[in-house]
Design an enzyme around this catalytic site. Structure first.
Site, PDB file in Angstrom:
ATOM      1  N   ASP A  21     -41.669 -27.473   1.796  1.00  0.00           N
ATOM      2  CA  ASP A  21     -41.510 -26.188   2.476  1.00  0.00           C
ATOM      3  C   ASP A  21     -41.692 -25.098   1.418  1.00  0.00           C
ATOM      4  O   ASP A  21     -40.861 -24.924   0.540  1.00  0.00           O
ATOM      5  CB  ASP A  21     -40.104 -26.115   3.095  1.00  0.00           C
ATOM      6  CG  ASP A  21     -39.797 -24.744   3.713  1.00  0.00           C
ATOM      7  OD1 ASP A  21     -40.635 -23.831   3.634  1.00  0.00           O
ATOM      8  OD2 ASP A  21     -38.688 -24.602   4.267  1.00  0.00           O
ATOM      9  N   LYS A  65     -43.189 -13.823   4.585  1.00  0.00           N
ATOM     10  CA  LYS A  65     -42.817 -13.342   3.248  1.00  0.00           C
ATOM     11  C   LYS A  65     -44.065 -12.923   2.461  1.00  0.00           C
ATOM     12  O   LYS A  65     -44.217 -11.764   2.102  1.00  0.00           O
ATOM     13  CB  LYS A  65     -42.015 -14.393   2.488  1.00  0.00           C
ATOM     14  CG  LYS A  65     -40.627 -14.612   3.123  1.00  0.00           C
ATOM     15  CD  LYS A  65     -40.435 -16.017   3.466  1.00  0.00           C
ATOM     16  CE  LYS A  65     -39.201 -16.439   4.206  1.00  0.00           C
ATOM     17  NZ  LYS A  65     -38.093 -15.627   4.498  1.00  0.00           N
ATOM     18  N   TRP A 102     -32.044 -24.248   3.467  1.00  0.00           N
ATOM     19  CA  TRP A 102     -33.241 -24.566   4.256  1.00  0.00           C
ATOM     20  C   TRP A 102     -33.585 -26.040   4.235  1.00  0.00           C
ATOM     21  O   TRP A 102     -33.981 -26.603   5.260  1.00  0.00           O
ATOM     22  CB  TRP A 102     -34.419 -23.692   3.827  1.00  0.00           C
ATOM     23  CG  TRP A 102     -34.204 -22.282   4.286  1.00  0.00           C
ATOM     24  CD1 TRP A 102     -33.957 -21.183   3.513  1.00  0.00           C
ATOM     25  CD2 TRP A 102     -34.132 -21.817   5.646  1.00  0.00           C
ATOM     26  NE1 TRP A 102     -33.750 -20.076   4.303  1.00  0.00           N
ATOM     27  CE2 TRP A 102     -33.849 -20.428   5.604  1.00  0.00           C
ATOM     28  CE3 TRP A 102     -34.276 -22.437   6.887  1.00  0.00           C
ATOM     29  CZ2 TRP A 102     -33.712 -19.662   6.770  1.00  0.00           C
ATOM     30  CZ3 TRP A 102     -34.141 -21.667   8.052  1.00  0.00           C
ATOM     31  CH2 TRP A 102     -33.868 -20.308   7.976  1.00  0.00           C
TER      32      TRP A 102
END
Ligand code: PMP
Length: 377
Positions: free
Chosen positions: A189, A213, A119
């Protein structure tokens, strides 16, 4: 003490109207049973209005109240200081891969990135479309199984910001510390680990997190941005992507994803009622330690992430005999243990353990792993 904490994990009874399954997928992930039940019970008639939340105007008094409550609950959960804006945007976490450089950097400035997995890798590639990117540290050589030692980073003296991913969802690597960025704005992030531990927000310039999530439905992204970083965007960007415009318009420059925002609000309330992020931290620690213990006490399962940075939320693991992968997935699915297949780029298995995963789901997975090893090991 941990045992007392565990008594409070969502009991199965509270999931009564749902199928007795546990979803270990990385996201969109399972949401708390009580939240799903509340959403269901008021789906057609929200608070006596005769309308669904989906059907009311984002500018209505009713929706503005939902939106403000959600923001205030998130501020309470993370103790967000007053000099930070909280934005509820759309476009998912990936939208921030572009919005961060568009808002904080010019084409000529350099942004520092810590490259610690898939990511952060995707984020730095995207940023390179908008500014110069300096990979200040990379753990690619280790196969992303470690974190870069702080003293070894090659940061740029005039960096526009320092970017990192706090929890690499695919690789299963999590920072246990906040990187030291000096006067440079720190951008994080936190898509897969926000709301899983207390946070000193004042150390950050920007924190962002996709919702799917620990917060709610996919598509929504929460951005927590320090006020002095708002209003610096380069000129030729779409209004939608300008933090200043979104802050001024209270995230309603256009129609926001109202239902996702409402769901996020319910999850924030649930998180507060369950005891807040300190409690979520205790639960996350317990859940992941059960799975790692099961892996480490066997030669049948393995996880190759350095122990100092193993993720509490995403536990990748392999079977010594990979030809058993299909059987493991089939049999676990039959037991109601779903979505354990690892990410296609890593292979093997992955158990994602977000806030809504009840204790019983973890117990059942550990029991299944023990059974499977005995049967086929
Ligand atoms: N960052 C991290 C850490 C993620 O786990 C994900 C999605 N799994 C993303 C960014 C991208 O999120 P989205 O699909 O919402 O753009």
């Amino acid at each position: 003490m941990v045992n007392n904490v565990l008594e409070q994990l969502t009991p199965d009874a509270r999931l009564s109207r749902r199928k007795p399954v546990y979803n270990f997928g990385a996201g969109p992930a399972m949401l708390p049973g009580p939240v799903m039940e509340q959403a269901q019970s008021e789906l057609l008639n929200w608070q006596g209005t005769g309308m669904s939340v989906m059907e009311i105007s984002h500018r209505s008094e009713e929706f503005v109240a939902i939106a403000e409550q959600a923001e205030s609950d998130l501020r309470k959960l993370l103790a967000i200081p007053d000099n930070y804006h909280v934005l509820f945007l759309q476009g998912g976490a990936s939208s921030q891969f572009a919005m961060v450089p568009m808002n904080l950097a010019t084409t000529d400035s350099t942004a520092d990135y810590l490259y610690t997995g898939s990511w952060s890798g995707k984020a730095l590639k995207e940023a390179a479309r908008f500014c110069r990117v300096n990979t200040a540290a990379s753990t690619e050589d280790s196969g992303f199984t470690t974190l870069p030692m702080a003293g070894d980073w090659q940061t740029s003296p005039e960096a526009a910001y320092l970017y990192y991913c706090d929890n690499e969802t695919i690789n299963g690597v999590e920072f246990g510390f906040i990187p030291e960025a000096g006067n440079v704005p720190l951008v994080s992030d936190m898509t897969s680990n926000i709301l899983t531990r207390p946070l000193d927000v004042s150390r950050f310039g920007i924190i962002f997190a996709g919702a799917q999530k620990n917060i709610g439905p996919a598509g929504l992204v929460i951005v927590i941005v320090r006020e002095d970083l708002v209003g610096r965007a380069r000129k030729k960007i779409p209004s939608l992507y300008d933090y200043a415009i979104q802050s001024r318009e209270a995230s309603m420059y256009n129609t926001p994803p109202t239902f996702a925002w409402y769901m996020a609000g319910l999850v924030f309330q649930w998180t507060l009622e369950e005891g807040g992020v300190g409690e979520m931290q205790a639960r996350a620690g317990w859940r992941s330690s059960q799975i790692y213990r099961c892996i480490d006490s066997s030669d049948f399962y393995s996880n190759n992430i350095d122990e100092s940075c193993r993720s509490r939320l995403n536990v990748p693991f392999s079977l010594a005999d990979e030809s058993l992968n299909g059987k493991f997935l089939d049999e676990s699915r039959k037991q109601g243990l779903l979505a354990l297949r690892g990410h296609r780029s890593v292979g093997g298995m992955r158990a994602s353990l977000y806030n809504a995963m009840p204790r019983a789901g973890v117990d059942k997975l550990v029991e299944f792993m023990g059974y499977f090893e005995k049967r086929y090991g």
